[in-house]
Scaffold this motif. Structure first.
Motif, PDB file in Angstrom:
ATOM      1  N   GLY A   1      -8.901  -0.816   0.940  1.00 24.09           N
ATOM      2  CA  GLY A   1      -8.970  -1.964   0.340  1.00 24.09           C
ATOM      3  C   GLY A   1      -9.467  -3.007   0.170  1.00 24.09           C
ATOM      4  O   GLY A   1      -9.353  -5.130  -0.026  1.00 24.09           O
TER       5      GLY A   1
ATOM      6  N   GLY B   1      -7.093   0.737  -2.021  1.00 25.44           N
ATOM      7  CA  GLY B   1      -5.551   0.575  -1.031  1.00 25.44           C
ATOM      8  C   GLY B   1      -5.840  -0.747  -1.221  1.00 25.44           C
ATOM      9  O   GLY B   1      -6.408  -1.366  -1.814  1.00 25.44           O
ATOM     10  N   LYS B   2      -4.975  -1.210  -0.124  1.00 23.01           N
ATOM     11  CA  LYS B   2      -4.918  -2.925   0.155  1.00 23.01           C
ATOM     12  C   LYS B   2      -4.848  -3.215   1.691  1.00 23.01           C
ATOM     13  O   LYS B   2      -5.030  -2.911   2.467  1.00 23.01           O
TER      14      LYS B   2
ATOM     15  N   LYS C   1      -1.548  -3.633  -4.542  1.00 16.94           N
ATOM     16  CA  LYS C   1      -2.743  -2.821  -4.451  1.00 16.94           C
ATOM     17  C   LYS C   1      -3.024  -2.837  -6.043  1.00 16.94           C
ATOM     18  O   LYS C   1      -1.908  -2.949  -6.854  1.00 16.94           O
TER      19      LYS C   1
ATOM     20  N   ASP D   1       3.523   1.305  -4.638  1.00 12.93           N
ATOM     21  CA  ASP D   1       3.414  -0.157  -4.317  1.00 12.93           C
ATOM     22  C   ASP D   1       4.205   0.050  -3.581  1.00 12.93           C
ATOM     23  O   ASP D   1       6.039  -0.915  -3.655  1.00 12.93           O
TER      24      ASP D   1
END
Length: 209
Positions: A97, A132-133, A141, A165
């Protein structure tokens, strides 16, 4: 004495050659002068026209676990006519992320990025990976795109989102699944990588188009 003269002449010759090479290098640099707005302009312009086609691979694709192929068609505003020679630029976070930043010619940029130019059928393909987040935030995401039509200024369109997500199903999320259906990538696993489709209609996602 004769040897000293020969050494002196050789030294002069080396210096002369070095000066010529330095001048040639300086001339080459002048031929590649950067535009005045190089640092501030959109990253969609930071590419080599000769290498641009309708398929691109994001850096580090090979080493990533969740490899992703995104393909689609860009249409004219009528939603039917394929739009050719349209530039599509994307950049994204890594699998953790984080936006990995690099620096080139004193300009910072996101490392995981790519460019395509649609073919005569409006088609494009990116080989990338599922981002990713950020672990400490509530960001979805997503993959961030920019469009450049022939003869028009560049503009941002809505981000690509991901069907799996969990934030899309979170009642507290500001983004509701029913409002972003066209932007959601639904991933299918084929031959070791995820595959998703994302068609784009020019102007549909821009209020001022």
């Amino acid at each position: 004495m004769k040897n000293l003269i020969n050494i002196f002449c050789l030294a002069c010759l080396i210096c002369s050659c070095h000066t010529i090479i330095a001048q040639e290098s300086a001339s080459a640099d002048n031929l590649q002068e950067k535009p005045e707005d190089y640092k501030k302009r959109s990253p969609i312009y930071d590419y080599s026209e000769k290498q641009l086609n309708n398929t691109d691979t994001i850096p580090d694709f090979v080493s990533k676990r969740n490899k992703l192929k995104i393909e689609g068609t860009i249409y004219e505003s009528d939603g039917v006519t394929p739009a050719k020679n349209v530039l599509l630029f994307i950049h994204q976070a890594d699998e953790d992320g984080n936006f990995e930043l690099k620096k080139y010619n004193k300009k910072r940029y996101v490392h995981h990025r790519g460019w395509v130019k649609t073919d005569a059928d409006g088609h494009y393909t990116f080989y990338t990976f599922v981002p990713g987040k950020y672990i400490y935030g509530n960001e979805l995401k997503q993959i961030l795109p920019i469009i450049k039509e022939p003869g028009k200024p560049e503009y941002k369109i809505e981000t690509f989102l991901f069907d799996d997500d969990p934030l899309l199903s979170n009642k507290r999320s500001k983004v509701k699944r029913e409002d972003v259906g066209d932007r959601i990538l639904k991933l299918d696993k084929k031959e070791g990588l995820f595959v998703a489709k994302r068609d784009i209609i020019l102007g549909k996602e821009v209020e001022s188009y």
